[in-house]
Design a protein around this motif. Structure first.
Motif, PDB file in Angstrom:
ATOM      1  N   VAL A 126       0.704   3.111 -11.504  1.00  0.00           N
ATOM      2  CA  VAL A 126       1.486   3.097 -12.743  1.00  0.00           C
ATOM      3  C   VAL A 126       2.884   3.606 -12.410  1.00  0.00           C
ATOM      4  O   VAL A 126       3.180   4.794 -12.494  1.00  0.00           O
ATOM      5  CB  VAL A 126       0.800   3.949 -13.833  1.00  0.00           C
ATOM      6  CG1 VAL A 126       1.604   3.904 -15.124  1.00  0.00           C
ATOM      7  CG2 VAL A 126      -0.621   3.471 -14.071  1.00  0.00           C
ATOM      8  N   SER A 127       3.724   2.671 -11.985  1.00  0.00           N
ATOM      9  CA  SER A 127       5.076   3.025 -11.550  1.00  0.00           C
ATOM     10  C   SER A 127       5.986   1.802 -11.635  1.00  0.00           C
ATOM     11  O   SER A 127       5.515   0.663 -11.669  1.00  0.00           O
ATOM     12  CB  SER A 127       5.060   3.534 -10.102  1.00  0.00           C
ATOM     13  OG  SER A 127       4.650   2.506  -9.216  1.00  0.00           O
ATOM     14  N   ILE A 160       1.829  -5.912 -16.103  1.00  0.00           N
ATOM     15  CA  ILE A 160       1.523  -4.776 -16.971  1.00  0.00           C
ATOM     16  C   ILE A 160       0.641  -3.817 -16.189  1.00  0.00           C
ATOM     17  O   ILE A 160      -0.415  -4.225 -15.689  1.00  0.00           O
ATOM     18  CB  ILE A 160       0.755  -5.220 -18.237  1.00  0.00           C
ATOM     19  CG1 ILE A 160       1.473  -6.360 -18.955  1.00  0.00           C
ATOM     20  CG2 ILE A 160       0.520  -4.025 -19.157  1.00  0.00           C
ATOM     21  CD1 ILE A 160       0.610  -7.053 -20.008  1.00  0.00           C
ATOM     22  N   THR A 161       1.066  -2.567 -16.064  1.00  0.00           N
ATOM     23  CA  THR A 161       0.252  -1.548 -15.405  1.00  0.00           C
ATOM     24  C   THR A 161       0.438  -0.231 -16.142  1.00  0.00           C
ATOM     25  O   THR A 161       1.568   0.172 -16.418  1.00  0.00           O
ATOM     26  CB  THR A 161       0.583  -1.427 -13.895  1.00  0.00           C
ATOM     27  OG1 THR A 161      -0.298  -0.475 -13.298  1.00  0.00           O
ATOM     28  CG2 THR A 161       2.029  -1.077 -13.628  1.00  0.00           C
ATOM     29  N   GLY A 162      -0.669   0.413 -16.498  1.00  0.00           N
ATOM     30  CA  GLY A 162      -0.528   1.628 -17.285  1.00  0.00           C
ATOM     31  C   GLY A 162      -1.774   2.481 -17.322  1.00  0.00           C
ATOM     32  O   GLY A 162      -2.794   2.150 -16.731  1.00  0.00           O
ATOM     33  N   VAL A 163      -1.649   3.581 -18.049  1.00  0.00           N
ATOM     34  CA  VAL A 163      -2.755   4.523 -18.258  1.00  0.00           C
ATOM     35  C   VAL A 163      -3.205   4.351 -19.712  1.00  0.00           C
ATOM     36  O   VAL A 163      -2.576   4.887 -20.625  1.00  0.00           O
ATOM     37  CB  VAL A 163      -2.322   5.990 -18.012  1.00  0.00           C
ATOM     38  CG1 VAL A 163      -3.519   6.926 -18.132  1.00  0.00           C
ATOM     39  CG2 VAL A 163      -1.638   6.153 -16.663  1.00  0.00           C
ATOM     40  N   LYS A 186       0.831  -1.213   0.000  1.00  0.00           N
ATOM     41  CA  LYS A 186       0.000   0.000   0.000  1.00  0.00           C
ATOM     42  C   LYS A 186       0.860   1.256   0.000  1.00  0.00           C
ATOM     43  O   LYS A 186       0.537   2.240  -0.666  1.00  0.00           O
ATOM     44  CB  LYS A 186      -0.951   0.000   1.192  1.00  0.00           C
ATOM     45  CG  LYS A 186      -1.879   1.212   1.224  1.00  0.00           C
ATOM     46  CD  LYS A 186      -2.821   1.164   2.392  1.00  0.00           C
ATOM     47  CE  LYS A 186      -3.787   2.301   2.500  1.00  0.00           C
ATOM     48  NZ  LYS A 186      -3.594   3.501   1.768  1.00  0.00           N
ATOM     49  N   LYS A 187       1.966   1.217   0.723  1.00  0.00           N
ATOM     50  CA  LYS A 187       2.865   2.372   0.787  1.00  0.00           C
ATOM     51  C   LYS A 187       3.376   2.730  -0.617  1.00  0.00           C
ATOM     52  O   LYS A 187       3.441   3.902  -0.979  1.00  0.00           O
ATOM     53  CB  LYS A 187       4.031   2.059   1.726  1.00  0.00           C
ATOM     54  CG  LYS A 187       5.017   3.189   1.892  1.00  0.00           C
ATOM     55  CD  LYS A 187       6.131   2.786   2.854  1.00  0.00           C
ATOM     56  CE  LYS A 187       7.392   3.549   2.516  1.00  0.00           C
ATOM     57  NZ  LYS A 187       8.606   2.897   2.923  1.00  0.00           N
ATOM     58  N   ASN A 188       3.730   1.724  -1.406  1.00  0.00           N
ATOM     59  CA  ASN A 188       4.190   1.983  -2.778  1.00  0.00           C
ATOM     60  C   ASN A 188       3.073   2.534  -3.650  1.00  0.00           C
ATOM     61  O   ASN A 188       3.294   3.436  -4.456  1.00  0.00           O
ATOM     62  CB  ASN A 188       4.769   0.720  -3.408  1.00  0.00           C
ATOM     63  CG  ASN A 188       6.171   0.431  -2.918  1.00  0.00           C
ATOM     64  OD1 ASN A 188       6.820   1.284  -2.331  1.00  0.00           O
ATOM     65  ND2 ASN A 188       6.631  -0.786  -3.138  1.00  0.00           N
ATOM     66  N   LEU A 189       1.870   1.995  -3.487  1.00  0.00           N
ATOM     67  CA  LEU A 189       0.731   2.513  -4.244  1.00  0.00           C
ATOM     68  C   LEU A 189       0.469   3.970  -3.897  1.00  0.00           C
ATOM     69  O   LEU A 189       0.235   4.790  -4.778  1.00  0.00           O
ATOM     70  CB  LEU A 189      -0.514   1.666  -3.977  1.00  0.00           C
ATOM     71  CG  LEU A 189      -0.521   0.294  -4.646  1.00  0.00           C
ATOM     72  CD1 LEU A 189      -1.552  -0.613  -4.002  1.00  0.00           C
ATOM     73  CD2 LEU A 189      -0.762   0.432  -6.138  1.00  0.00           C
ATOM     74  N   ASP A 190       0.522   4.285  -2.604  1.00  0.00           N
ATOM     75  CA  ASP A 190       0.283   5.661  -2.164  1.00  0.00           C
ATOM     76  C   ASP A 190       1.398   6.604  -2.599  1.00  0.00           C
ATOM     77  O   ASP A 190       1.149   7.726  -3.029  1.00  0.00           O
ATOM     78  CB  ASP A 190       0.138   5.720  -0.640  1.00  0.00           C
ATOM     79  CG  ASP A 190      -1.132   5.050  -0.135  1.00  0.00           C
ATOM     80  OD1 ASP A 190      -2.057   4.815  -0.947  1.00  0.00           O
ATOM     81  OD2 ASP A 190      -1.194   4.753   1.073  1.00  0.00           O
ATOM     82  N   GLN A 191       2.624   6.153  -2.478  1.00  0.00           N
ATOM     83  CA  GLN A 191       3.772   7.022  -2.769  1.00  0.00           C
ATOM     84  C   GLN A 191       4.043   7.180  -4.266  1.00  0.00           C
ATOM     85  O   GLN A 191       4.319   8.278  -4.739  1.00  0.00           O
ATOM     86  CB  GLN A 191       5.023   6.493  -2.066  1.00  0.00           C
ATOM     87  CG  GLN A 191       6.234   7.383  -2.246  1.00  0.00           C
ATOM     88  CD  GLN A 191       7.430   6.923  -1.409  1.00  0.00           C
ATOM     89  OE1 GLN A 191       7.328   6.012  -0.603  1.00  0.00           O
ATOM     90  NE2 GLN A 191       8.552   7.558  -1.611  1.00  0.00           N
ATOM     91  N   TYR A 192       3.975   6.077  -5.010  1.00  0.00           N
ATOM     92  CA  TYR A 192       4.371   6.101  -6.416  1.00  0.00           C
ATOM     93  C   TYR A 192       3.201   5.995  -7.390  1.00  0.00           C
ATOM     94  O   TYR A 192       3.341   6.330  -8.563  1.00  0.00           O
ATOM     95  CB  TYR A 192       5.365   4.977  -6.714  1.00  0.00           C
ATOM     96  CG  TYR A 192       6.583   5.008  -5.837  1.00  0.00           C
ATOM     97  CD1 TYR A 192       7.544   5.999  -5.979  1.00  0.00           C
ATOM     98  CD2 TYR A 192       6.770   4.053  -4.840  1.00  0.00           C
ATOM     99  CE1 TYR A 192       8.664   6.036  -5.171  1.00  0.00           C
ATOM    100  CE2 TYR A 192       7.883   4.086  -4.018  1.00  0.00           C
ATOM    101  CZ  TYR A 192       8.831   5.078  -4.188  1.00  0.00           C
ATOM    102  OH  TYR A 192       9.933   5.107  -3.377  1.00  0.00           O
ATOM    103  N   GLY A 193       2.083   5.465  -6.916  1.00  0.00           N
ATOM    104  CA  GLY A 193       0.924   5.251  -7.777  1.00  0.00           C
ATOM    105  C   GLY A 193       0.963   3.887  -8.438  1.00  0.00           C
ATOM    106  O   GLY A 193       2.010   3.229  -8.499  1.00  0.00           O
ATOM    107  N   VAL A 225       2.987   3.006 -19.844  1.00  0.00           N
ATOM    108  CA  VAL A 225       2.807   1.639 -19.360  1.00  0.00           C
ATOM    109  C   VAL A 225       4.127   1.143 -18.785  1.00  0.00           C
ATOM    110  O   VAL A 225       5.183   1.295 -19.402  1.00  0.00           O
ATOM    111  CB  VAL A 225       2.334   0.681 -20.477  1.00  0.00           C
ATOM    112  CG1 VAL A 225       2.141  -0.736 -19.935  1.00  0.00           C
ATOM    113  CG2 VAL A 225       1.042   1.182 -21.119  1.00  0.00           C
ATOM    114  N   TRP A 226       4.049   0.564 -17.594  1.00  0.00           N
ATOM    115  CA  TRP A 226       5.193  -0.081 -16.950  1.00  0.00           C
ATOM    116  C   TRP A 226       5.012  -1.594 -17.016  1.00  0.00           C
ATOM    117  O   TRP A 226       3.909  -2.114 -16.822  1.00  0.00           O
ATOM    118  CB  TRP A 226       5.307   0.336 -15.482  1.00  0.00           C
ATOM    119  CG  TRP A 226       6.009   1.629 -15.275  1.00  0.00           C
ATOM    120  CD1 TRP A 226       5.442   2.863 -15.106  1.00  0.00           C
ATOM    121  CD2 TRP A 226       7.422   1.827 -15.191  1.00  0.00           C
ATOM    122  NE1 TRP A 226       6.413   3.813 -14.940  1.00  0.00           N
ATOM    123  CE2 TRP A 226       7.643   3.204 -14.983  1.00  0.00           C
ATOM    124  CE3 TRP A 226       8.525   0.979 -15.278  1.00  0.00           C
ATOM    125  CZ2 TRP A 226       8.921   3.746 -14.854  1.00  0.00           C
ATOM    126  CZ3 TRP A 226       9.798   1.520 -15.156  1.00  0.00           C
ATOM    127  CH2 TRP A 226       9.981   2.882 -14.949  1.00  0.00           C
TER     128      TRP A 226
END
Length: 166
Positions: free
Chosen positions: A81-82, A105-108, A72-79, A123-124
């Motif tokens: 798509v990171s 795969i994670t992207g906008v 969760k910390k990474n999701l909050d800090q970096y989003g 996309v990352w």
């Protein structure tokens, strides 16, 4: 999906299947913006259960946390798509399925949701190929939502084929 993209993805999936069988490897995938297209292309191949263990479509942040243990910390800090989240997705899904290799795969995909820092088309990809090796790549695609997703699908397949061809 256009016929040419479908054909290209199918050819890459066949090549990937051959490499996984040849190297006695198994695969798991974590998808977000592709929404299961990668899993669909892989399971279109007869006999894919020999090497494809499964996939997770973790579209929401909650599912990323609960299903594949993205921090969760990474999701909050970096989003979502990171680089950090793409790598954690690959690590979480390889653990969930106990596979030899994984890709995430994670992207906008758009058409909305982009920002100056994370524009539509960003996309990352994460790849976990050994207990000591996780890496990621970032791509910026152009086009419609479907075109971004299709390019992400082809990139993920190419990334896997290239890695296993080394």
């Amino acid at each position: 999906m256009t016929d040419s993209i479908l054909n290209e993805a199918g050819l890459l999936a066949e090549k990937l299947a051959g490499l996984l069988i040849e190297k006695n490897k198994t695969l798991a995938v974590a998808e977000s913006c592709t929404g299961g297209w990668l899993s669909k292309i892989l399971t279109d191949l007869a006999g894919s259960s020999e090497w494809f263990l499964g996939g997770v479509v973790s579209y929401s942040n909650d599912s990323k946390q609960r299903l594949i243990h993205v921090n969760k910390k990474n999701l909050d800090q970096y989003g979502a798509v990171s680089q950090e989240v793409a790598e954690q997705m690959a690590e979480g899904v390889i653990e969930a399925f106990n596979s030899s290799i994984s890709v995430s795969i994670t992207g906008v995909a758009g058409p909305s949701g982009g920002t100056l820092e994370k524009p539509v088309g960003l996309v990352w990809f994460g790849l976990k190929a050994s207990p000591y090796e996780t890496y990621s790549i970032k791509k910026n695609f152009e086009g419609t939502r479907d075109q971004v997703r299709q390019q992400a699908l082809l990139t993920a397949l190419t990334l896997l084929v290239d890695h296993l061809s080394q």
